[in-house]
Design an enzyme around this catalytic site. Structure first.
Site, short mmCIF file in Angstrom:
data_model
loop_
_atom_site.label_atom_id
_atom_site.label_comp_id
_atom_site.label_asym_id
_atom_site.label_seq_id
_atom_site.Cartn_x
_atom_site.Cartn_y
_atom_site.Cartn_z
N ARG A 57 0.85 -1.10 0.17
CA ARG A 57 0.21 -0.12 0.24
C ARG A 57 0.88 1.04 0.20
NH1 ARG A 57 -2.09 1.67 4.12
NH2 ARG A 57 -1.51 0.20 5.46
N LYS A 211 -8.60 -2.85 1.74
CA LYS A 211 -8.40 -2.43 2.25
C LYS A 211 -8.98 -0.81 2.26
CE LYS A 211 -5.70 -3.89 5.67
NZ LYS A 211 -6.35 -4.12 6.50
N HIS A 230 -10.30 -4.01 13.44
CA HIS A 230 -9.45 -4.66 13.10
C HIS A 230 -8.87 -5.34 14.04
CE1 HIS A 230 -4.73 -4.12 10.54
NE2 HIS A 230 -5.89 -5.69 10.11
N SER A 248 1.21 -6.23 12.62
CA SER A 248 1.60 -7.77 12.56
C SER A 248 2.63 -7.39 13.40
CB SER A 248 1.99 -6.98 10.87
OG SER A 248 2.67 -7.67 10.28
N LYS A 252 -1.74 -12.43 15.98
CA LYS A 252 -2.15 -12.05 16.09
C LYS A 252 -3.51 -13.27 15.36
CE LYS A 252 -4.27 -8.63 13.59
NZ LYS A 252 -5.09 -9.49 12.00
N THR A 253 -2.65 -13.75 13.69
CA THR A 253 -2.58 -14.91 13.32
C THR A 253 -2.82 -16.16 13.96
OG1 THR A 253 -2.33 -13.79 11.47
CG2 THR A 253 -2.76 -16.18 12.05
N ASP A 267 -9.47 -10.84 10.01
CA ASP A 267 -8.25 -9.54 9.24
C ASP A 267 -9.80 -8.28 10.26
OD1 ASP A 267 -6.19 -7.86 9.23
OD2 ASP A 267 -7.36 -7.45 7.78
N ARG A 338 2.32 -12.48 -0.51
CA ARG A 338 0.90 -12.25 0.00
C ARG A 338 0.19 -13.64 -0.89
NH1 ARG A 338 -0.68 -9.75 4.67
NH2 ARG A 338 0.89 -7.68 4.64
#
Length: 555
Positions: A57, A211, A230, A248, A252-253, A267, A338
């Site tokens: 991004r 996003k 988020h 990141s 979290k994952t 997410d 990704r």
């Protein structure tokens, strides 16, 4: 003069090229392989590579149209809320339509954002790239049978995408961003909340699509009394819902992927009067440094064998050799490789992507200063404060010139995508926490026994034990002690965790050194709060900012 929507309708009606309306996955895959730049991996997944200037991004090229209705609702003091005048938006819409109307093929997909049909946002996505269409098919949801009852049913959003065209720099000189070499940016992501149109022009990185729509939901939902988050979310065997917020690198994952709990989403979610609902249909996983042994679910979701017309996992910017082998550790192209894939490719998910009101909320931080406790209980005012700050650390060695850990704050754990005033989000969180008696914990997956370079990263097995105790209610009944620096409540005991690990001071060999490090972090908190939020939130939330005492002496 025609409105933007009328121009879109006219463009679609008068086209001479082929228009694929609501194309199937197999059509998108076939067109991507035969008419675009996608290749098939041995597994059947597709792989593509973007231009080097579009592997992530670009917040500096992401703009919001300033109009009278939406202007007072947006926090223009945020570095991510970059305004643009309506006249510029009209220029970009015109150039987008011109760029699309003569393409050989256009793809029109009617999807929704949101698993809860009461606020599912209808999205009409129009693009010339079948790979972009496949990404949308992976990530956006099919309209529900009862989607007509959505509060947005008569207010659809239009998404126009041309990922490889470029804007005329002379036409936009002095209007769009000036690049370091003195030239004008030729790409833009732009959102018009009032006209309900979003544009991705010149960004081939698929995350720009995802996003943009997350930002759109984060603007619209608070108006409906719904809190956008988020976060990842999962559900236990007894139906309890937990949500995990973190940037990141905070886990979290990893922590939300639990063999004993069903994944609701990875997410983006909304918390309404009915509970938690995933926005998305899929996952957009980072592949750099992926270890198939530690994250087998992600690996199998992306690389499971299937016929390519049935597969549809889409891999971006991964290092693939002519033999077909690939290397997750090779970052010569980018560290942001990704893959997108539908949630159904994961082993254990909640099929309807819906959950009840969260019984537990986990805020994740990777504190490289080694001064935050590995787990602490937050009261509602503290939860609102830490939610607003979104603290974690940028580690030494991750960027050239970074030799010491650096503080990183990202409001609501997603600063670039949260356009409204902070109080809109914090007030909603506070009200929902109190109404549903949600337990909130701050979990530090960073360093213990010293700062980065001297201490050690918190053992993931210990973190899992603490999270498990928070989720099953064990930590509701233990004793707590007060942290004199940050004002946090630290459990005195936790199953399967040594007691001395729970209090960060106990893990440092030099107590004075601990307080020096902690005082430095407190100063960063105070500086950031004063710059970003002073006078913008309720006094009881502001009072939770550390720095009102001198740490060690106050204990």
């Amino acid at each position: 003069m025609l409105t933007a929507k009328e121009r879109i309708d006219t463009m679609l009606a008068n086209r001479t090229g082929k228009v694929f309306r609501r194309p199937s996955r197999s059509v998108l895959i076939d067109n991507a392989v035969n008419h675009w730049n996608a290749l098939c991996l041995e597994s059947g997944a597709l792989v593509t590579w973007t231009p080097r200037d579009s592997t992530g991004r670009s917040p500096a090229d992401t703009l919001i149209v300033r109009r009278p209705d939406s202007e007072p609702k947006i926090d223009w003091s945020s570095p991510y809320a970059i305004p643009v005048e309506p006249e510029v938006f009209d220029m970009v819409v015109n150039d987008m339509i011109v760029s699309l109307e003569h393409r050989d093929r256009l793809y029109v997909l009617d999807k929704v954002i949101g698993a809860d049909s009461e606020y599912a946002l209808p999205v009409c996505a129009i693009m010339d790239n079948p790979l972009g269409g496949l990404f949308v098919d992976n990530m956006f949801r099919e309209p529900q049978e009862d989607a007509v009852k959505s509060c947005f049913a008569d207010r659809p959003f239009f998404l126009l995408v041309n990922q490889y065209a470029k804007l005329d720099p002379e036409r936009y000189e002095g209007i769009l961003r000036r690049l370091p070499d003195g030239s004008t940016s030729r790409k833009v992501v732009i959102m018009d909340f009032d006209r309900r149109i979003g544009i991705v022009f010149g960004f081939s990185y698929m995350g720009a699509i995802k996003k943009l729509m997350f930002s759109v939901m984060n603007y619209y939902l608070p108006e409906e009394g719904i809190l956008p988050l988020h976060c990842s979310a999962n559900e236990g065997r007894d139906g309890d819902t937990a949500v995990f917020l973190g940037m990141s690198g905070t886990g979290k994952t990893t922590l939300s992927t639990d063999p004993d709990r069903a994944l609701i989403g990875d997410d983006e979610h909304g918390w309404s009067d009915r509970g938690v609902a995933n926005f998305e249909n899929g996952c957009y996983a980072k592949l750099y440094k992926l270890d198939p042994r530690k994250e087998p679910d992600v690996y199998n979701a992306v690389f499971h064998p299937d016929h390519y017309l049935s597969h549809g996992a889409l891999v971006e910017n991964l290092m693939v050799y002519p033999t077909g082998d690939f290397d997750f550790d090779d970052d010569r192209f980018t560290q942001n490789s990704r893959a997108s894939y539908p949630l159904r490719y994961l082993a254990k998910t909640k099929k309807d992507s819906l959950g009840g009101h969260p019984r537990t909320m986990i805020f994740l931080t990777a504190d490289a200063y080694g001064v935050l406790p590995p787990i602490a209980r937050l009261n509602p005012d503290q939860a609102m404060f830490w939610f607003m700050m979104g603290y974690t650390s940028k580690l030494a060695g991750t960027e050239t010139g970074v030799v010491e850990p650096q503080v990183m704050f990202s409001r609501f754990f997603g600063a670039p995508f949260m356009p409204c005033h902070p109080k809109r989000y914090t007030d909603l969180l506070g009200a929902k926490l109190k109404e549903h008696n949600t337990s909130v914990y701050l979990v530090n997956t960073g360093w213990s026994g010293g700062a980065y370079g001297r201490g050690e990263r918190m053992d993931i097995n210990l973190t899992r034990a603490m999270v498990r105790a928070a989720l099953d209610g064990t930590l509701d009944s233990v004793q707590y002690q007060n942290d004199p620096v940050f004002g946090l409540s630290i459990p005195v005991s936790c199953p399967d965790v040594p007691a001395n690990v729970l209090n960060p001071i106990s893990t440092w060999s030099d107590e004075d050194e601990y307080y020096r490090s902690a005082t430095g972090l407190v100063a960063e908190f105070r500086k950031h709060f004063d710059r970003e939020f002073a006078g913008k939130v309720a006094p009881e939330v502001a009072a939770q900012c550390p720095g009102g005492c001198d740490g060690k002496k106050s204990g």
